[in-house]
Each structure stands twice: as structure tokens, then as C-alpha cells.
Design an enzyme around this catalytic site. Structure first.
Site, mmCIF file in Angstrom:
data_model
loop_
_atom_site.group_PDB
_atom_site.id
_atom_site.type_symbol
_atom_site.label_atom_id
_atom_site.label_comp_id
_atom_site.label_asym_id
_atom_site.label_seq_id
_atom_site.Cartn_x
_atom_site.Cartn_y
_atom_site.Cartn_z
ATOM 1 N N GLU A 474 1.159 -0.961 0.437
ATOM 2 C CA GLU A 474 0.234 0.117 0.014
ATOM 3 C C GLU A 474 1.231 1.053 0.770
ATOM 4 O OE1 GLU A 474 -2.586 2.355 2.980
ATOM 5 O OE2 GLU A 474 -2.549 0.120 3.245
ATOM 6 N N ASP A 547 -0.787 -0.971 6.023
ATOM 7 C CA ASP A 547 -0.806 -0.716 7.617
ATOM 8 C C ASP A 547 -1.860 -1.641 8.385
ATOM 9 O OD1 ASP A 547 0.815 1.061 6.090
ATOM 10 O OD2 ASP A 547 -0.780 2.721 5.941
#
Length: 695
Positions: A474, A547
Site C-alpha cells: 500500500e 497498514d
């Protein structure tokens, strides 16, 4: 039993049933759990056939703690009068004579699931004990059997058991009167204990399979009530099914995706003649030409996905391996839509070389096909394949006529759905053609050829697929850290920008045109949807590295939705993982000879436990404790040692233990229907801790 007691009567009863006991697989398919369930459904289907004929609206199935099973109905009841040819009661004929009963030779049923007249007698032959009670003519009649032989069990006032002393009949057929009932009350109760000489000790009735089949039958016979009562344990469940919507409701229940069309109901019938042997008055079999009527009932709808759910039935008996009716269905579909493509080629922008194939039509199709006809020809007693040839053309003609009425309808909804469906089928066809071309040219890219893959892919050097790993990362900041922390020999990186497309709601064409989704599919290199080829996957593992916050969880869910819908074999093979990055980094304070130590924790509870342990051991730590908000906050060494290094990292394998249940959860969380999602959130709100919300 002495030779004097062994009369011709025993021979006449056992000569046929002995064959069943010697070759049970010929009649019930196998002697494991499938065969056990097949026996039960032979009995239940007799009650269902009565309901189909308009008698009795309820069936109760009771699984008793003593390993027996009981089936009760409120239909007409098995005939109790004497059958003139054999001189036996109707009950004994049904349970001891192969190829005997109301369905063998026609007469009592216009269409039924039983057709060979062997169901009840086969179950009886394979049961250690079978008790039958019939309510008829104001009385309750009863008879018992031991491994197919009629007689009397001496239960001595105790609960019935197959171990009770048994005395076989020698002369007459004795149908006992055990009670009285109202004149209008009729019905049958059958309770039997499967013979463990035939079935393995481990074979048992599976409630899940029984419930699924009961639900299916209730859909197929509108208005029929079926109750499954599992009394084998204290937490056994009692489940009731009752549906009035028929196969339209069944198709809606089976559909795994959002609809492109409504559920269309198509009905019709056709006639054919066939030559069958018929028993004449003198007892000889004479070939006779008879006229048959075949009734066809179809419910079908197309959805946004690519999965095909096809259920076919003959007289409510499932035919999982298809047969002439399913062949006719597929031929009718192909003929109709190829004609539609020819007529609309200019609007749909179809090239002359592009041809519609069966897989394009079946993508996203949910269909329930039922036909009803007298004495259908099956391949074997297990009735998994319909063989009657004339049914093929009848089903094809009914289907093409029904679809033609839909596509020529002047109603706004019908015209809109027909147009959207043709667009979907064209997209499926073009997707298949492009996927085939891509597959033919797809090769494992070497370092010199990597320019054909997305520029943002950071590939690995190894060509050993079993060793390689693709990290979907990400954001660019995390990519930079991961790039420095990876092992470039076997770890590849693909960054994505934020949240990808929600493919649960999007169409196939929208998914393929989305840059992030297309990049993931291209990099994995095995295609998508129906054309996905697990053997062509370029990486042994795919690891989603997002995350440890709410947005990261959302991104991970979106990615898993993509894999679940379009690359499911990767999930089923256990090759999709979620990385587990730490939440906290605790740096202890070294004193004297004791070195400082770095401890990573993965939850608030684990952090509290670590700090309590350090305090107990009189070890200090540096404040403030680092709380990672994202992967980009780690340096390369920290990310490598905690999340990427095989020796120290922790991965969560994503599995699909129950694909149907998982599909429903994905649809609830990511689909168009808001109400079920709202109910889910409200129901789980009490268990949510505020500490888990990263706000």
C-alpha cells in the site's frame, strides 16, 4: 431357523432381496454415507410423490438417538388390502417385492421420483429392522421386517430395537391392527435401523446434507412442509422448510451475485411417443407405443459474476450429472442467443470472427430446470442422469419460445434487461477471446523482458515459482522501505495507490478497465474468472501488506474481494496471505552487562502484557513507545525483520473453507444491499472496543 420352518414363502421373499444385499452398490451407489443418505431419500421421496399427486402437505423426518430414522407423512397411506396376484397385503408387497408399487407400470402417479418400484424394498433389504405403520380405514396397521423378511419383533414392552427376538412369518401375511384413528385420517410412518453388516460403522446421517436436500425439495414442491428433527444430541436442531414461490424462489436463493436480469420463469410442455413393454392380461410383456407428455418448468437469471449455478431435476429428483433435459437446455440457449447476436451484430459491435460459446452463456447464470414425465429413463437406480432422448428437443423448444417472448416484449423492463444481458454476454465473449490470446502468448518474463509488465512492478530474480513471493504494498512510501528491506532473489513488490475498485459491485468490464485491478491480474499472469489457470501463476505466494489501521483493513478487504471473485483458485490453494506488521516497538534500557532489547507487539493487549512483564523483571524502557501508524514509518531493517523475513515474520493464510458462506459474507460486506450490512454493524457494535478504532 430349522429346515421345517423354512418354507417356500421365505424363498419368495428373499430371492430378490438377497441380490440387493449382495450387490447394494447397484441399487444405492455405495455403502458409505452417500448410500445411507440415498436410502433415506428413497423413503422420503415416496412421501414427496404423494404430495406431488396432491395428497398430504407435510413430511416429518426424525433422527433418533438409537441410530434409527423415522419418516412420517399424512398422505393416503400404503394400501393394506390383499394384492390378488401374490395374495399378500399391499404393505408387504411394497416392502418385499422388487419392481412392485404404484409407480411401476403407471396408474397411480402421472409423474413421480420413484419409477423402478424398488426404493422401499431396497431400503428394507438393507435394514436390520424396519417398522411401518399405516393409518387407513379408521385403523392403524403395522408390520415389521428383519433384513427384508416380514415377521414380529418381541420388544417385551421396551423401546423398539433391532436386537429384540424376531419370529418370521411362515404362512400368512399378518398386518396387525395396533390402534384406531378417525376415518378421514390417513398417513404412513416408517422407522428403520440401517444394517451395519452393509454400511460401515462410521457412516452416519449428515444433518447438513439432509437439511440442504430438504430445503431443495421444499422449493420444488410449493406449499410442502418438511421438518427435520435431529434428536441424536441435546443440542440437536429442528428445522422446518416451507416455500410458496417454487423454483423462482429457489433460483433467487441459489444466486451467488447481484442480478443483471430478474428471475425469468418459463413453462411449457411437449408430447412424444415411445415404445415400452407393457404387461398384458395373460401376463406377457408386449411392446406397446404410448403417448407421453413432458412438462417443462425453468427459472433462470443472470448475475454480475461469472459463476454458473445449474440445478436440474426430473420429477423433483436431482440429476447432478445432467442428461437429455440439461443438454436440451444448453442447446436451446446457444441457438437462441447466437440468433440474437446475428440480428444485433452491428449494435453490439461483434466481428464476423467472434463466435459465442457455451461458457459465455453460462457465466453468471443461475438456473433451475425441472421436467415432469411418466416413467423417465434413468441411467441406474441412483437416477443421476436422465436418458429419455425426446426430452432434449422439448426443453430446447420451450426455452427458445419463452426467451423469444421476453426479447420481443414491449415492456420497458423486459427491453432494458434484454439489452443489458446481450451487453454482458458480448463482454464475456470478448473477455474470453482476449484471455485466450493473452494465455497463448503469456510466458514467464525474464529480466530482459520485464518491460512488458507494469513499470511499477519490482520483480524478483528467481524463476522458481514455488519460492517466489509477490508483496502487494500500500502506497509509494511503504514501497521504498520494502524495496530496501526485501530479498530481491525471491521477493517481488507491486505498489497500489490507495483503495482499489470494489469489484463486488463493479461489472467484469469495469474491473478489467481499472488500472490497479488490471495490474494485479497482469502481474500474477494466470488470467481471471473462468479462464484463471493456477498453473500459470508467476508467484508461489501473494502477500497483501497494508497498514495496521482502518484504511489498511479496508484495502486488504478490497484486495481479498478481487482474489475471491476473480482468482479464487489462488485462495483455495492457500497461496494468498495477509502480512501482519507490528503495532508497537518497545526499546528496553540496558544496564550494566545487560544489552538493550527491541520488542515488537501486535496488539494493545500484547503491549500491556509485555510492559507488565518488564516491570515485574525491573527492566525499564524508553518513552514514548513507538506506535506504527503505517508501514512507511518503519525503516528497512525493521520492516524486513518483522514483516518480510521468513525467519521472523508472521503471515495469516487466507482460506476458503466454505465458499458458499464466504460468498454470502463478501456480498453482505461489499455488495449493493445496504440493509444486511447495517444489521451486521449494529449487531456487532457492542463487541467493538474504542481502542481498536484508529481515529
Amino acid at each position: 431357523m430349522g429346515s421345517a420352518d423354512y418354507s417356500a414363502r421365505h424363498l419368495s421373499v428373499l430371492e430378490g432381496l438377497e441380490a440387493v444385499r449382495k450387490r447394494p452398490g447397484m441399487y444405492i451407489g455405495s455403502t458409505d454415507e452417500r448410500g445411507l443418505m440415498h436410502c433415506l431419500w428413497e423413503i422420503i421421496d415416496n412421501s414427496v410423490d404423494e404430495a406431488l399427486a396432491g395428497f398430504g402437505g407435510g413430511i416429518d423426518v426424525v433422527l433418533h438417538p438409537d441410530d434409527s430414522v423415522e419418516v412420517r407423512d399424512s398422505a393416503r397411506g400404503i394400501p393394506v388390502d390383499i394384492e390378488p396376484k401374490t395374495g399378500l397385503s399391499g404393505v408387504e408387497v411394497v416392502f418385499t417385492k422388487l419392481h412392485a408399487g404404484g409407480k411401476f407400470g403407471g396408474g397411480s402417479y402421472s409423474a413421480s421420483g420413484g419409477l423402478h418400484g424398488v426404493g422401499a424394498s431396497v431400503v428394507n433389504a438393507l435394514s436390520e429392522r424396519l417398522d411401518v405403520e399405516v393409518d387407513r380405514d379408521g385403523k392403524t396397521w403395522a408390520m415389521s421386517f428383519h433384513r427384508g423378511e416380514p415377521g414380529v419383533f418381541d420388544d417385551r414392552g421396551k423401546a423398539p430395537t433391532p436386537d429384540a427376538p424376531f419370529t418370521p412369518f411362515v404362512a400368512d401375511s399378518e398386518l396387525r391392527v395396533v390402534g384406531r384413528v378417525a376415518k378421514a385420517k390417513t398417513g404412513t410412518r416408517i422407522r428403520y435401523w440401517a444394517d451395519r453388516q452393509i454400511f460401515g460403522r462410521d457412516a452416519s446421517f449428515q444433518p447438513d446434507g439432509l437439511v440442504a436436500r430438504a430445503r431443495q425439495t421444499a422449493f420444488l414442491v410449493p406449499g410442502l412442509r418438511i421438518v427435520i428433527d435431529d434428536q441424536r444430541s441435546s443440542d440437536g436442531e429442528k428445522t422446518e422448510f416451507h416455500f410458496d414461490g417454487g423454483i423462482s424462489q429457489f433460483a433467487d436463493y441459489l444466486a451467488p451475485d447481484a442480478g443483471v436480469t430478474d428471475t425469468w420463469r418459463i413453462t411449457g410442455e411437449g408430447h412424444f411417443t415411445e415404445t415400452v413393454p407393457v404387461l398384458n392380461e395373460s401376463g406377457n410383456m408386449v411392446p406397446t407405443e404410448v403417448k407421453r407428455t413432458c412438462e417443462v418448468d425453468i427459472a433462470l437469471r443472470w448475475g454480475t459474476g461469472y459463476e454458473t449455478v445449474m440445478k436440474s431435476f426430473v420429477n423433483i429428483i436431482a440429476t447432478p450429472k445432467g442428461g437429455s433435459h440439461q443438454t436440451g437446455f444448453e442447446q436451446g440457449l446457444m441457438k437462441f442467443f447466437r440468433t440474437q447476436f446475428e440480428q444485433n451484430a452491428r449494435r453490439l459491435k461483434i466481428a464476423a470472427t467472434e463466435k459465442l460459446e457455451k461458457d459465455d452463456l453460462l457465466a453468471g447464470l443461475t438456473a433451475v430446470l425441472t421436467v415432469r414425465l411418466p416413467e423417465p429413463q434413468f441411467e441406474g437406480q441412483t437416477k443421476e442422469v436422465l436418458g429419455t432422448p425426446a426430452v432434449r428437443n422439448i426443453v430446447a423448444n420451450v426455452l427458445t419460445k419463452g426467451l423469444g417472448e421476453r426479447f420481443t416484449s414491449t415492456k420497458r423492463d423486459d427491453k432494458a434487461q434484454a439489452s443489458v444481458l446481450l451487453d454482458k454476454l458480448v463482454a464475456e465473449m470478448k473477455s474470453r477471446i482476449s484471455a485466450r490470446a493473452h494465455k497463448e502468448t503469456q510466458r514467464r518474463k525474464s529480466a530482459l523482458e520485464s518491460s512488458t509488465l507494469p513499470a511499477k512492478l519490482v520483480d524478483c530474480r528467481s524463476t522458481n515459482v514455488a519460492q517466489t513471493e509477490l508483496f502487494i504494498v500500500e502506497g509509494d512510501s511503504a514501497l521504498g522501505t520494502a524495496r530496501r528491506g526485501r530479498d530481491s532473489e525471491y521477493q517481488a513488490l507491486l505498489p497500489i495507490r490507495g483503495k482499489i475498485l470494489n469489484v463486488q459491485r463493479a461489472s467484469v468490464s469495469d474491473m478489467l478497465s481499472n488500472a490497479e485491478c488490471a495490474a494485479i491480474i497482469q502481474v500474477i499472469g494466470a488470467g481471471s474468472g473462468r479462464t484463471f489457470d493456477l498453473e500459470s501463476a508467476r508467484y508461489g505466494k501473494v502477500i497483501i501488506m497494508s497498514d495496521a489501521d482502518v484504511d489498511g483493513a479496508h484495502i486488504r478487504t478490497l484486495l481479498l474481494t478481487l482474489f475471491f471473485r476473480y482468482m479464487r483458485p489462488m485462495v483455495e490453494a492457500g497461496r494468498v496471505f495477509a502480512a501482519v506488521p507490528p503495532l508497537h516497538r518497545v526499546q528496553t534500557v540496558g544496564r550494566g552487562s545487560r544489552q538493550s532489547e527491541t520488542i515488537y507487539t501486535y496488539s494493545e493487549a500484547e503491549l500491556r502484557a509485555v510492559l507488565a512483564d518488564l516491570k515485574k523483571r525491573n527492566i525499564g524502557w524508553k518513552d514514548p513507545i513507538q506506535r506504527y501508524k503505517g508501514l512507511g514509518e518503519m525503516d528497512a531493517d525493521q520492516l524486513a525483520s518483522t514483516t518480510m523475513d521468513r525467519a521472523h515474520r508472521m503471515l495469516r493464510r487466507v482460506r476458503v473453507s466454505d465458499a458458499e458462506q464466504a460468498a454470502k459474507v463478501f456480498e453482505m460486506l461489499m455488495g449493493n444491499e445496504v440493509a444486511p450490512r447495517k444489521e451486521f454493524i449494529i449487531a456487532g457494535s457492542d463487541s467493538l472496543s474504542r481502542d481498536r478504532i484508529d481515529a
